[in-house]
Scaffold this motif. Structure first.
Motif, PDB file in Angstrom:
ATOM      1  N   VAL A  12       1.289  -1.031  -0.006  1.00  0.00           N
ATOM      2  CA  VAL A  12       0.076  -0.031  -0.125  1.00  0.00           C
ATOM      3  C   VAL A  12       0.878   1.048   0.137  1.00  0.00           C
ATOM      4  O   VAL A  12       0.204   2.158  -0.537  1.00  0.00           O
ATOM      5  CB  VAL A  12      -0.788  -0.179   0.735  1.00  0.00           C
ATOM      6  N   THR A  13       1.911   1.247   0.283  1.00  0.00           N
ATOM      7  CA  THR A  13       3.147   2.209   0.731  1.00  0.00           C
ATOM      8  C   THR A  13       3.882   2.765  -0.683  1.00  0.00           C
ATOM      9  O   THR A  13       3.535   3.781  -1.112  1.00  0.00           O
ATOM     10  CB  THR A  13       3.955   2.237   1.922  1.00  0.00           C
ATOM     11  N   LEU A  14       3.582   1.694  -1.386  1.00  0.00           N
ATOM     12  CA  LEU A  14       4.764   1.714  -1.929  1.00  0.00           C
ATOM     13  C   LEU A  14       4.063   1.955  -3.289  1.00  0.00           C
ATOM     14  O   LEU A  14       4.196   2.779  -4.055  1.00  0.00           O
ATOM     15  CB  LEU A  14       5.693   0.439  -2.589  1.00  0.00           C
ATOM     16  N   GLY A  15       2.859   1.184  -3.326  1.00  0.00           N
ATOM     17  CA  GLY A  15       2.303   2.119  -4.378  1.00  0.00           C
ATOM     18  C   GLY A  15       1.408   3.115  -4.507  1.00  0.00           C
ATOM     19  O   GLY A  15       1.207   3.763  -5.811  1.00  0.00           O
ATOM     20  N   THR A  16       1.095   3.994  -3.059  1.00  0.00           N
ATOM     21  CA  THR A  16       0.395   5.459  -2.737  1.00  0.00           C
ATOM     22  C   THR A  16       1.865   6.028  -3.003  1.00  0.00           C
ATOM     23  O   THR A  16       1.639   6.809  -3.985  1.00  0.00           O
ATOM     24  CB  THR A  16       0.025   6.027  -1.459  1.00  0.00           C
ATOM     25  N   ILE A  17       3.322   5.570  -3.010  1.00  0.00           N
ATOM     26  CA  ILE A  17       4.268   6.685  -3.510  1.00  0.00           C
ATOM     27  C   ILE A  17       3.993   6.597  -5.270  1.00  0.00           C
ATOM     28  O   ILE A  17       4.798   7.470  -5.677  1.00  0.00           O
ATOM     29  CB  ILE A  17       5.160   6.073  -2.514  1.00  0.00           C
ATOM     30  N   ALA A  18       4.579   5.564  -5.376  1.00  0.00           N
ATOM     31  CA  ALA A  18       4.143   5.349  -6.885  1.00  0.00           C
ATOM     32  C   ALA A  18       3.122   6.166  -7.981  1.00  0.00           C
ATOM     33  O   ALA A  18       3.497   6.754  -8.928  1.00  0.00           O
ATOM     34  CB  ALA A  18       3.796   4.183  -7.204  1.00  0.00           C
ATOM     35  N   GLU A  19       2.038   6.785  -7.147  1.00  0.00           N
ATOM     36  CA  GLU A  19       0.995   7.086  -7.644  1.00  0.00           C
ATOM     37  C   GLU A  19       1.411   8.717  -8.009  1.00  0.00           C
ATOM     38  O   GLU A  19       1.222   9.484  -8.574  1.00  0.00           O
ATOM     39  CB  GLU A  19       0.231   6.707  -7.089  1.00  0.00           C
ATOM     40  N   PHE A  20       1.957   8.926  -6.914  1.00  0.00           N
ATOM     41  CA  PHE A  20       2.539  10.265  -6.821  1.00  0.00           C
ATOM     42  C   PHE A  20       4.188  10.888  -7.965  1.00  0.00           C
ATOM     43  O   PHE A  20       4.029  11.569  -7.844  1.00  0.00           O
ATOM     44  CB  PHE A  20       3.210  11.077  -5.403  1.00  0.00           C
ATOM     45  N   VAL A  21       4.919   9.650  -7.730  1.00  0.00           N
ATOM     46  CA  VAL A  21       6.192   9.654  -7.862  1.00  0.00           C
ATOM     47  C   VAL A  21       6.522   9.966  -9.546  1.00  0.00           C
ATOM     48  O   VAL A  21       6.590  10.416 -10.636  1.00  0.00           O
ATOM     49  CB  VAL A  21       7.169   9.174  -6.795  1.00  0.00           C
ATOM     50  N   LEU A  22       6.076   8.673 -10.032  1.00  0.00           N
ATOM     51  CA  LEU A  22       6.101   7.976 -11.546  1.00  0.00           C
ATOM     52  C   LEU A  22       5.335   9.057 -12.648  1.00  0.00           C
ATOM     53  O   LEU A  22       6.022   9.338 -12.867  1.00  0.00           O
ATOM     54  CB  LEU A  22       5.293   6.787 -11.678  1.00  0.00           C
ATOM     55  N   PRO A  23       4.022   9.578 -12.087  1.00  0.00           N
ATOM     56  CA  PRO A  23       3.795  10.468 -12.916  1.00  0.00           C
ATOM     57  C   PRO A  23       4.911  11.707 -13.119  1.00  0.00           C
ATOM     58  O   PRO A  23       4.654  12.344 -13.763  1.00  0.00           O
ATOM     59  CB  PRO A  23       2.265  10.692 -12.104  1.00  0.00           C
ATOM     60  N   LEU A  24       4.955  12.553 -11.894  1.00  0.00           N
ATOM     61  CA  LEU A  24       6.223  13.540 -11.619  1.00  0.00           C
ATOM     62  C   LEU A  24       6.831  13.086 -12.298  1.00  0.00           C
ATOM     63  O   LEU A  24       7.336  14.270 -12.935  1.00  0.00           O
ATOM     64  CB  LEU A  24       6.372  13.265 -10.280  1.00  0.00           C
ATOM     65  N   LEU A  25       7.435  12.203 -12.555  1.00  0.00           N
ATOM     66  CA  LEU A  25       8.700  11.704 -13.560  1.00  0.00           C
ATOM     67  C   LEU A  25       8.600  11.800 -14.635  1.00  0.00           C
ATOM     68  O   LEU A  25       9.295  12.550 -15.793  1.00  0.00           O
ATOM     69  CB  LEU A  25       9.799  10.369 -12.829  1.00  0.00           C
ATOM     70  N   ILE A  26       7.188  11.556 -15.126  1.00  0.00           N
ATOM     71  CA  ILE A  26       6.966  11.395 -16.857  1.00  0.00           C
ATOM     72  C   ILE A  26       7.247  11.973 -17.050  1.00  0.00           C
ATOM     73  O   ILE A  26       7.109  12.763 -18.326  1.00  0.00           O
ATOM     74  CB  ILE A  26       6.051  10.285 -17.038  1.00  0.00           C
ATOM     75  N   ILE A  27       6.111  13.098 -16.555  1.00  0.00           N
ATOM     76  CA  ILE A  27       5.821  14.981 -16.863  1.00  0.00           C
ATOM     77  C   ILE A  27       7.233  15.401 -16.956  1.00  0.00           C
ATOM     78  O   ILE A  27       7.234  16.748 -17.865  1.00  0.00           O
ATOM     79  CB  ILE A  27       4.995  15.483 -15.683  1.00  0.00           C
TER      80      ILE A  27
END
Length: 185
Positions: free
Chosen positions: A87-102
């Motif tokens: 849950v924690t890693l999934g939540t972090i991924a929802e913030f970090v991965l889109p930011l990296l792509i943008i």
């Protein structure tokens, strides 16, 4: 016919050399269509306070492990470190991965991560939330309706991310700025 072919080539030949269009447009569309969706979803999983990302909400566990939560009567204390980590890693991924792509930073890797995230999200929706038999959610390819959540919408999301995996971030990105100059043969 030759004149028509020549006209076609004259009009569209510049697009053959415009390698920047697809990755730049893919990142723009990701930002315009999907980034806020994932960030809002991530916000629903945060616990209380400044360190809420490390103390996920009850809703986070219910979204990611719906059947498990039902089985334990929605008592998070009965879950282990594995559930907390997912849950924690999934939540972090929802913030970090889109930011990296943008930003265009580690775009190929972040896009692969988002593809994996979307696959897990879709399987959770279908299996965990019991939507396998729901034709409106699952949908089907090569049918008239084009609005199903899984087969239609998420297939297009994944395609958009595959463009970034294959093409990279494009010229307006940190990836390009950090790239080593190519050797001249």
């Amino acid at each position: 016919m030759t004149a028509l072919t020549r006209l076609h080539d004259t009009i569209f030949a510049p697009l053959d050399r415009a390698d920047w269009i697809l990755p730049t447009l893919a990142r723009f569309l990701f930002a315009a269509v999907l980034a806020v969706y994932f960030w809002i979803s991530g916000l629903t999983k945060l616990g209380e306070g400044v360190l809420g990302i490390f103390q996920p909400s009850l809703g986070a566990y219910a979204q990611i492990f719906p059947r498990t939560m039902e089985a334990v009567g929605y008592d998070v204390s009965q879950l282990g470190t594995y559930h907390w980590a997912v849950v924690t890693l999934g939540t972090i991924a929802e913030f970090v991965l889109p930011l990296l792509i943008i930003a265009g930073l580690f775009t190929r890797l972040a896009s692969l991560g988002m593809i994996g995230f979307i696959i897990v999200q879709s399987l959770t929706d279908l299996n965990g939330h019991g939507k396998w038999g729901d034709g409106l959610v699952m949908g089907a390819w090569f049918d008239a309706p084009s609005g199903s959540l899984i087969m239609d919408q998420r297939s297009l999301w994944v395609f958009l991310l595959i463009v970034l995996v294959v093409k990279g971030a494009g010229p307006l990105s940190f990836d390009r700025a950090l790239a080593r100059p190519k050797a001249v043969d």
